[in-house]
Design an enzyme around this catalytic site. Sequence first.
Site, PDB file in Angstrom:
ATOM      1  N   ASP A 559       3.199  -5.380   7.438  1.00 39.67           N
ATOM      2  CA  ASP A 559       2.679  -4.768   6.222  1.00 39.67           C
ATOM      3  C   ASP A 559       1.493  -5.598   5.740  1.00 39.67           C
ATOM      4  O   ASP A 559       1.315  -6.740   6.167  1.00 39.67           O
ATOM      5  CB  ASP A 559       3.794  -4.725   5.169  1.00 39.67           C
ATOM      6  CG  ASP A 559       3.333  -4.115   3.860  1.00 39.67           C
ATOM      7  OD1 ASP A 559       2.544  -3.158   3.895  1.00 39.67           O
ATOM      8  OD2 ASP A 559       3.739  -4.624   2.808  1.00 39.67           O
ATOM      9  N   ASP A1017       7.560  -6.914   2.944  1.00 42.05           N
ATOM     10  CA  ASP A1017       8.127  -7.501   1.723  1.00 42.05           C
ATOM     11  C   ASP A1017       8.659  -6.470   0.744  1.00 42.05           C
ATOM     12  O   ASP A1017       9.251  -6.844  -0.270  1.00 42.05           O
ATOM     13  CB  ASP A1017       7.062  -8.338   1.010  1.00 42.05           C
ATOM     14  CG  ASP A1017       6.001  -7.472   0.346  1.00 42.05           C
ATOM     15  OD1 ASP A1017       5.558  -6.497   0.988  1.00 42.05           O
ATOM     16  OD2 ASP A1017       5.620  -7.758  -0.799  1.00 42.05           O
ATOM     17  N   ASP A1021       9.056  -1.020   3.487  1.00 44.38           N
ATOM     18  CA  ASP A1021       9.059  -1.625   4.821  1.00 44.38           C
ATOM     19  C   ASP A1021      10.443  -1.656   5.443  1.00 44.38           C
ATOM     20  O   ASP A1021      10.595  -2.113   6.578  1.00 44.38           O
ATOM     21  CB  ASP A1021       8.506  -3.058   4.754  1.00 44.38           C
ATOM     22  CG  ASP A1021       7.109  -3.116   4.174  1.00 44.38           C
ATOM     23  OD1 ASP A1021       6.280  -2.274   4.575  1.00 44.38           O
ATOM     24  OD2 ASP A1021       6.836  -3.985   3.326  1.00 44.38           O
TER      25      ASP A1021
END
Length: 1310
Positions: A559, A1017, A1021
């Site tokens: 990410d 995080d 995700d």
Amino acid sequence: MTSGKPLLSSAEPSSAPSPNHHNNSSLGICSLGCLPQNVSGSGDLDELPGTNLRDLKEEVEKGNQPLEDTNGTVELQSFSSKNTSRERKRFVSWGGTEDQPHEQTTFEISSDSSRVASSRAASTRTSSQRHFDESRSSSRGQDKLNKSQRLLQKSMQLDNDLLHGSNARLIHVNDPRKTNDQFEFTGNEIRTSRYTIINFLPKNLFIQFHRVAYLYFLAIAALNQLPPLAVFGRTVSLFPLLFVLSVTAIKDGYEDWRRHRSDRNENNREALVLQFGKFQLKRWKNIRVGEVVKILADETIPCDMVLLRTSDPSGIAYIQTMNLDGESNLKTRYARQETTSLANEVETLLGVIRCEQPNRNIYEFTANMELNGHKFPLSQSNIILRGCQLKNTEWALGVAVYAGQETKAMLNSAASPSKRSRLETYMNRETLWLSVFLFVMCLVVAIGMCLWLKEHEKQLDTLPYYRKIYSEKGTHPGKPYRFYGIPMETFFSFLSSVIVFQIMIPISLYITMELVRLGQSYFMIGDRHMYDDNSNSRFQCRSLNINEDLGQIRYIFSDKTGTLTENKMEFKRASVWGKNYGSLSAAGASSNTDFGEPTAAPSSGRKLRLNSEIPTDSELMELLHIELAGEERIAAHEFFMTLAACNTVIPIVTHSSSSCAALDEVHDTVGTIEYQGESPDEQALVAAASAYGYTLCERTSGHIVIDVNGEKLRLDVLGLHEFDSVRKRMSVVIRFPSGAVKVLVKGADTTMFSILRKDHKSHDDIQNATLNHLNEYSSEGLRTLVVAARDLTGEELEEWQIMYENASTSLTDRSAKLRQTASLIECNLTLLGASAIEDKLQEGVPEAIESLRQAGMKVWVLTGDKQETAISIGMSCKLLTSDMQRIIINGTSENECKRLLFDAKVKFRVNPASCNQISTCQSDAENGYHGVPASMKSSNLPEPHAREEGVSDGPLALIIDGNSLVYILEKDLETDLFDLATSCRVVICCRVAPLQKAGIVDLIKSRTDDMTLAIGDGANDVSMIQMADVGVGICGQEGRQAVMASDFAMGQFRFLKRLLLVHGHWNYQRVGYLVLYNFYRNAVFVFMLFWYILYAAFSTTSALTDWSSVFYSLIYTSIPTLVVGILDKDLSYKTLLKYPKLYAAGYRHESYNMKLFWITMLDTVWQSLVLFYVPVYIYDQSDIDIWSMGSLWTIAVAILVNMHLAMDVQRWLIFTHMAIWGSIIITYGCLVVLDLIPVFPNYNTIFQLAKSPTYWLSILLIIVLALLPRFIVKVINQSFRPSDIQIAREAEITKKSHSYFMSKTDHDTS
């Protein structure tokens, strides 16, 4: 969030905007009569609340004339649904959220016809067709009446549906008996334990025997209980399996006992519950649905409750959801003003709540509440969930709606999907080969037994072992032996051989691997180099069964926001009314330390200031503090009003003397304000608005207070449409003190520009200028949002309120209906500007990515940000370089995506993947990473074919957006994308939805054998983390959802470098060797027994005692395996970090592969032959008995396997010495103890053997001859064919030696 007062009140004045306001600006009133083109599809039209477009559609299809009005015409272009089920799947399956105007039918309602269409459609159900050719002034009263009747009819219909609906959950407030007697809801007692005293043993054994190896050893133990097959003692044969089962059962039992203790403590906690007219303490487990519960400050919520009242007069409660989703930020929940106003009637409060059935979604709650004949909606902002804590609120009252196992917290308590180590999968393949060896050996023994019996069939009566009848003078004179005939004896010989050779399948390996992984995790957790000081978090191992997978990663999916960047937003740039502010070259940029008193505003009287500094643009500050006149000035005013009002941020004033609860209150003391919010973006925007003089200082469920340069404005919040992934925008409807009503909107540019007004050339110029500014901001890596607004007329407001009320009270498809309602006011917006927020890279990210790429790993970035922003971040973190050829795929249809992929493959000579799947090892030469001889590679694939010479000199970088992935991932284009992506060094996916992230990971995972790692995080995700072979969560600003779903967790992205290159390498080398060594250790023992059985006429007798066979794997050789598996290091961490290419040994499978397995087996056969035949040859002419030979073989094999391990130890520690040499000593000690027991057949043998020098020379000769071939091969390989690791190790040793001699020389000189 809605106002607590009824939205439609007869006493409420008209909400028409003030005419004076519009005389000063060209930001004119936009009609409601248009819907954005992206809101379409007949399926959605049928569900559009308040418009009854289904009836209108039927009327048009019958041939009726178009509806006409003095103010506009309704045009229905197409209501046909052209989207097939497969096409709809394409839009939904992988989370595609972009609007597709090319694929969906659209309709347009021009001018002010939305209201007319709604009224017309309603009237067709109750009367004949009428023409609306009357003037608006004469029909307005009747129109309002029709709308009110329509609202009443809908409410009554909804009540009937809910009363008779099977999906509604009915709760009688403050009447738990009626509630539970009727519906039998579960109690509030929770149970997380797995076992009870009664079912522990059967259930635990059932779970353990899911391992096939355990079933194998159970069958072996059962066979040994049969008299004809009792090779070992019956008790001894059960000992290994019972030991393993007992250890596991004790561990499981202890863990479950801790769960029972935790459950007991949780269930016996107490809370205040309304009983007999007053609040009394009651244990949590006894709380029932329907009871009113009182929670005090800092207490934990015992069940899911709908808020009724709080200590705050406005009904606000602050909660912390750390125990639920891991987020530490405070969140607001609201009690409806209908219940808050009943201050003294809670004890007698009676009402009915209809809500949805229990579900896992912690972010949504759909319900209605009926109180005193008035029904109003309840949403997620009105419920507090079990496990949350009440903060900054003295007390709160709520009614229990979900209890015990039905609470959302308990429904979400399921563990993450378990993952299996890749090396363990390969280990099972080798275990199958060992099973083949076992079968062949047993078959050889059985055939040999059959042939031997045939040959000596006539001598069986006289042979001591096979004679059929006892001698006349024996212990059983004349009693016949149990001889079952040659066929049965052959079969029994086969089964007996299985029992004798049982440890060929190493049962101890499973326990050893678990303990080794536990030790490895201990050292990873304690690594101080992976401790994050900022978040005060250390490394976490949340999964203990995939440690070695960290050393075999080829693809990293990351990410961007919060993973590569800090997710700490700072307002940097702004485009207001087409003009750019805050550029880095602006000379007027400043950093004010007191944001409450800018120099350009002498009349400022603000008494609140932020607790942090934010740079401001002096030119923009001057614009904001001149007289409120002119288009640009009004646009700037509304721009910052939108930033301050359109959010869910909570203002917290730390000094009570600066409270702005009363608008006319004046203090001389300056207070400090802090903002708490679920989104760092919102916090940054609100803080920026405060820095420019627009301070949000109070928020309730019905209003907000904004301090505008000292003047406090109380704004009524009529409704809020929160941000969602479909609309990608957020809007709030605000009533100003003047009576004007505005809708303030902010959102992504991809969805905002399509709903802006396009009826004025000057607005087009402003939009073009703003679009250019957005591209400029994105190229600098800034996160952008577009801000717009519009005024609502009284008619538009009333129409929206009706639809908003209906959608809010719906128990089915509430989100979809609210989106449809939002589309009515989120149109014809006037563009105000755009904001740009900086999200800085985390420390060490560029260096970490470069090291990972040098190690041969491919780093892909999957982000929801704009393409330009992602490219800029890619350049900043050295993921993208200037010499790369960029391939950009931005398709808006399937055909376009197919064409773009085809053109890219042709241009860069990308060939299709082979049918046996591409192995990314072929790209090593292309990337120039490894520099290892081709002979050392595990794959013999041809050289890379991604590009031919002369086509492109630089490496490739693929950039693709989520809109294209919608078509590619659900069509036959996956193969083309795979071919293109695997030929590129870098892949960046922009504007991707969470499920699309998982789809990209699955694209690689399902088509290659390469290991994948996903790191993120946020909650978006989680899908990606769970899909990848290894999931890593970052303890960031977006909560802990990613951490809780991950296998490993850490504080910063840069720690990934050390995790993979150091710990991953060590873990893989250790576990790979551990598995091969365990195969060797058990196989050499079994082969030794096999040679003896062949030598003893296939009789399956053993020269070793039963206990020696059991202790071999359990005591004699187990401890050194554990110590080496946990502590051994082939290279230091400094060398591994300095030379990242050494990591390639992991994904090239250099420490564990089929070739090494067969070499190990050949070495094992040789060593077993030496073990057996050397003592046989030496003692051939002696009178030594079989048990003395067994003692010699026992001590020789124990010393041999430990010396074998000592030859492979890379790093000698005190613990290694103690384990290896101590095991040899322990072996001797155990033999002495066993030989001292008179009942054992080997009684006193060791003492007789130890007196003879031949005994010690035999052991020495066995060790030398057995290990000599292995030693010669190791010397040849290290001298003539060294691997990268061997070269690095020699360099490391040479450097240490050089440093040692240099330091010694310096010491001698001094």
